[in-house]
Structures are given as C-alpha cells and as structure tokens.
Scaffold this motif. Structure first.
Motif, short mmCIF file in Angstrom:
data_model
loop_
_atom_site.label_atom_id
_atom_site.label_comp_id
_atom_site.label_asym_id
_atom_site.label_seq_id
_atom_site.Cartn_x
_atom_site.Cartn_y
_atom_site.Cartn_z
N LEU A 161 0.83 -1.20 0.00
CA LEU A 161 0.00 0.00 0.00
C LEU A 161 0.87 1.25 0.00
CD1 LEU A 161 -2.88 -0.96 2.48
CD2 LEU A 161 -3.05 -0.70 0.00
N TYR A 162 1.86 1.29 0.88
CA TYR A 162 2.76 2.45 0.89
C TYR A 162 3.47 2.62 -0.45
CZ TYR A 162 2.51 3.36 5.94
OH TYR A 162 2.09 3.71 7.20
N ALA A 163 3.94 1.51 -1.01
CA ALA A 163 4.70 1.57 -2.26
C ALA A 163 3.86 2.07 -3.43
CB ALA A 163 5.26 0.19 -2.59
N SER A 164 2.55 1.87 -3.36
CA SER A 164 1.69 2.25 -4.49
C SER A 164 1.03 3.61 -4.30
CB SER A 164 0.61 1.19 -4.70
OG SER A 164 -0.18 1.04 -3.54
N LEU A 165 1.41 4.36 -3.26
CA LEU A 165 0.86 5.69 -3.06
C LEU A 165 1.36 6.65 -4.13
CD1 LEU A 165 1.15 6.13 0.84
CD2 LEU A 165 -0.89 5.58 -0.51
N PRO A 166 0.65 7.75 -4.38
CA PRO A 166 1.10 8.73 -5.37
C PRO A 166 2.52 9.20 -5.10
CG PRO A 166 -1.16 9.18 -4.74
CD PRO A 166 -0.68 8.10 -3.83
N ILE A 167 3.27 9.40 -6.15
CA ILE A 167 4.70 9.68 -6.03
C ILE A 167 5.00 10.92 -5.20
CG2 ILE A 167 4.77 10.96 -8.22
CD1 ILE A 167 7.52 8.69 -6.71
N ASN A 168 4.17 11.94 -5.27
CA ASN A 168 4.47 13.15 -4.51
C ASN A 168 4.32 12.93 -3.01
OD1 ASN A 168 5.33 15.89 -4.46
ND2 ASN A 168 3.22 16.53 -4.02
N VAL A 169 3.46 12.02 -2.60
CA VAL A 169 3.33 11.67 -1.18
C VAL A 169 4.62 11.01 -0.72
CG1 VAL A 169 2.06 10.32 0.51
CG2 VAL A 169 0.83 11.44 -1.35
N LEU A 170 5.12 10.05 -1.49
CA LEU A 170 6.35 9.35 -1.13
C LEU A 170 7.54 10.31 -1.08
CD1 LEU A 170 5.96 6.03 -3.15
CD2 LEU A 170 5.31 6.52 -0.79
N LYS A 216 11.47 13.60 2.11
CA LYS A 216 11.98 14.92 2.49
C LYS A 216 11.81 15.19 3.98
CE LYS A 216 11.08 17.00 -2.03
NZ LYS A 216 10.18 17.91 -2.80
N LEU A 217 10.65 14.80 4.53
CA LEU A 217 10.38 15.06 5.94
C LEU A 217 11.17 14.15 6.87
CD1 LEU A 217 6.51 15.57 5.71
CD2 LEU A 217 8.22 17.34 6.22
N LYS A 218 11.61 13.00 6.36
CA LYS A 218 12.38 12.06 7.18
C LYS A 218 13.84 12.04 6.75
CE LYS A 218 10.40 8.36 8.78
NZ LYS A 218 10.02 8.84 10.12
N ARG A 219 14.31 13.15 6.24
CA ARG A 219 15.67 13.25 5.70
C ARG A 219 16.73 12.87 6.72
NH1 ARG A 219 16.25 18.54 2.51
NH2 ARG A 219 14.83 17.39 1.16
N GLY A 220 16.48 13.20 7.99
CA GLY A 220 17.48 12.90 9.02
C GLY A 220 17.45 11.47 9.51
N ASP A 221 16.42 10.71 9.11
CA ASP A 221 16.31 9.32 9.56
C ASP A 221 17.13 8.40 8.66
OD1 ASP A 221 14.59 10.46 11.28
OD2 ASP A 221 12.78 9.42 10.58
N LYS A 222 17.28 7.16 9.11
CA LYS A 222 18.07 6.19 8.35
C LYS A 222 17.19 5.50 7.31
CE LYS A 222 21.40 5.37 12.05
NZ LYS A 222 22.01 4.37 12.96
N LEU A 223 16.85 6.24 6.30
CA LEU A 223 16.04 5.68 5.21
C LEU A 223 16.91 4.79 4.33
CD1 LEU A 223 14.08 8.85 4.03
CD2 LEU A 223 13.09 6.87 5.17
N PRO A 224 16.31 3.81 3.67
CA PRO A 224 17.06 3.02 2.69
C PRO A 224 17.61 3.95 1.61
CG PRO A 224 14.92 2.02 3.13
CD PRO A 224 14.91 3.35 3.80
N LYS A 225 18.83 3.71 1.19
CA LYS A 225 19.45 4.59 0.19
C LYS A 225 18.63 4.65 -1.10
CE LYS A 225 24.25 4.20 1.75
NZ LYS A 225 25.63 3.77 1.39
N SER A 226 18.10 3.51 -1.49
CA SER A 226 17.33 3.49 -2.74
C SER A 226 16.06 4.33 -2.62
CB SER A 226 16.98 2.06 -3.13
OG SER A 226 16.17 1.47 -2.13
N ALA A 227 15.48 4.39 -1.40
CA ALA A 227 14.26 5.17 -1.21
C ALA A 227 14.51 6.65 -1.43
CB ALA A 227 13.71 4.93 0.19
N LYS A 228 15.70 7.09 -1.10
CA LYS A 228 16.03 8.51 -1.26
C LYS A 228 16.04 8.91 -2.74
CE LYS A 228 18.71 8.65 3.02
NZ LYS A 228 20.03 8.87 3.64
#
Length: 350
Positions: free
Chosen positions: A251-260, A265-277
């Motif tokens: 469900l998260y993966a299929s959300l509109p691209i601007n939401v993702l 952007k809002l979680k820039r300081g967190d340890k997001l997967p590199k590919s997600a960035k």
C-alpha cells in the motif's frame, strides 16, 4: 439541476472537462440554515473547467466575460496563467460571478495539470475535491482514467490510516479528511465540521464511489467484515483492519509519487534506505525504490504518522499558495466579500 448547470456553461469558451462541486451542489446538513434565514440567498455554485490551452481560453474568456476578472486581466492572458502556475496551485478562480440567476465561482485548469494532480497528488487541491462526489457536466477520457487512480489512491491511503476496527462512515470520513489535513483555512475561514457534513450529506454517493475499493480490500484479506453480514459490503458494514506488514508495504509503495517524495523529504534525518532517497528524482522513481520505502514505513510504528505529515505538507503548501492567488485573482473587493461569506458559513456551523 444539471440542465441549469449546462445552461451556465454556454456562457464560456470551449471546455474539455467540467464539473460542479461543493455545498452549492450537494447538500451539507445544517450548513446554510442560519445563513439562508439571515441573507435569503442561495449558496454560490462552484465549478472547475479543464481546458487544453489555458492561455488561449483566458484570452477568449476575457473578450467574452471581461467583468469576471480582476485587474490581473489587464496584463493579458499570459499574465493570468503565469500567476496560476507561479503563485497558485495550477488553477485560476474567478469568484462571485453572476450568471443569469446564479452566482458562481469557477476555476480554470489545464487538462494536463488536472491529470497530473489526480495521478501524482502534486498539490491535492483538485485531487482532493474529486475524492468526493462531483456533478460531471463535460467528460474527458484522460481525466476520467486519472480519476480512477485518484479514487484508488484515496482508498489505499485511508486503509493505512484506519484504526483496528471501523465502520463505513468512519472510513468515508477518513477519505474526505485527506484533502483537509494541513489546510490553512480550516478552523478560520472554513467550516470546522466540513468533513462530517460532507459525509452526512453525500453518504450514499460516497459509498457508491468507494464500494469497489472496500470489496477489493476484503478479497485481499486486508480487512474483514464483522457482525451478521460477513460476506457483503453495505452502508452499515463494520470492518476489522487485518493489514499485514506485507500488505502495508504494498500500500505504501503504491501511493502517489508526490506523497512518497514528501515522506522522504520530511524524514531526511532518519536512516532511510538509500534506494528510497532516489524517489526524489523522477528519473529514478521505479518500483524497487517504492518497495524499499514501503518496507521501511510498514515496519515502523510511525509509518502512519509520516504519511499524515506528508499529506499535511502537500495540502498546507497548496492551500497557502491558492489563498494568495485568490486575493490577487478576485481583487480586494471580491476577496473581502468572499472571505466574509466564508466566515459567515464558519460561524453558522459552530
């Protein structure tokens, strides 16, 4: 009523897609009771016109209906569209316009801009309006297709935000609230009970719009029916949220691209997967990157909060920009009159 609306459309240049919406079209219980008694007037009717070439359309409309515009039209149609794209959120409104016995507000948007917002939730300004019932007067196939994606995205977003148990009305309230999360007008110049009134006034229409989404979620075992009727969705159905981590990931993966992108952007300081960035660059926004971010959010206890914050960021930005453009497009006199009417509706709703 549709005949009345079609008669209004005859006063304008060629339109590719048109719909009427809002409280002037679909009743919102109790909203206008005190306002009507005090003013003795019918509510303003809101329209959106999608056109192929906004500059050419404004040029023709300025020639046909010059009094609809404020001082901006003196600079020509190119300036009108520049203000639309640079200051606003892609749509230009003329408000408090008398047409026959009606008073209307109409927004002009390009077909491509509307399709993009429905697909990607660039601003949610129009996508949000089309997540609720509208009266479609002129239909464009491309916009109709994009609208189906918009409805599907609204359902997926709502499922991610639903509590453990919920009924149909609560689900519809979550869907209708999506475009108001972060809206700068809410609680000031907008009816504080707007979502509740929309759902009460258009419950049957909303149920019809989202029945297919509920049935798909049931078939996929993302939700289950509670109570005596455990095989058929109806307007009184009660559900249990049975989303698995795998379900939430998809469900998260299929959300509109601007939401993702806003989540990233809002979680820039967190340890997001590199590919997600890499989702922030459109050229590299493929399903692998979407799934990596989806897994991260699905396994986090703050995934739903991140989604809400991203939605609020999109809506807050677009509502501010459109509010600013509204002051310019309406001019000082109409802006003051329009705002006073909004405040009157807000006070009457309390």
């Amino acid at each position: 009523m549709t005949d009345r609306f079609n008669h209004i459309l005859k006063h304008f240049p060629t339109i590719d897609h048109a719909f009427a919406y809002g409280s002037g079209v679909f009743g919102q219980p109790g909203l206008y009771d005190r306002v009507k008694k005090r003013a003795g007037k019918q509510p303003m009717i809101d329209f959106v016109f999608a056109v192929r070439d906004p500059v050419r359309w404004h040029q023709e409309n300025i020639e046909c209906n010059p009094m609809h515009y404020s001082f901006v039209s003196a600079c020509g149609p190119t300036a009108v569209q520049w203000a639309t794209d640079t200051i606003g959120s892609g749509i230009y409104y003329n408000t408090l316009v008398p047409v026959g016995s009606s008073v209307i507000k109409y927004g002009v948007v390009s077909v491509d801009t509307l399709k993009r917002d429905l697909r990607d939730w660039d601003t949610m300004y129009l996508a949000g309006r089309l997540q609720k019932p509208v009266n479609t007067l002129i239909s464009n196939d491309g916009i109709v297709s994009a609208q189906k994606l918009n409805i599907d995205s609204a359902m997926k977003t709502a499922l991610l935000l639903c509590p453990n148990t919920f009924n149909v009305t609560e689900l519809l309230k979550i869907i209708c609230s999506l475009s108001y999360i972060g809206d700068i007008r809410l609680g000031f110049a907008e009816d504080s009970k707007k979502v509740e009134r929309i759902v009460r006034g258009s419950h049957d229409r909303l149920f019809e719009m989202y029945t297919n989404g509920m049935e798909k979620a049931l078939e996929a075992s993302m939700i289950t029916l509670l109570g005596p009727s455990q095989s058929l969705v109806n307007a009184r159905s009660v559900f249990r949220n049975t989303l698995s981590v795998s379900d939430r990931t998809l469900l998260y993966a299929s959300l509109p691209i601007n939401v993702l992108r806003n989540i990233v952007k809002l979680k820039r300081g967190d340890k997001l997967p590199k590919s997600a960035k890499l989702l922030t660059t459109s050229e590299q926004a493929d399903m692998t990157h979407r799934l990596d971010l989806g897994k991260y959010l699905a396994s986090s206890p703050y995934g739903a909060l991140a989604l809400q914050r991203a939605m609020a960021s999109i809506v807050r930005r677009s509502s501010f920009r459109q509010g600013l453009l509204g002051i310019i497009s309406a001019g000082p006199f109409r802006s003051a009159k329009y705002l006073s009417a909004k405040v009157a509706k807000y006070m009457a709703s309390r």
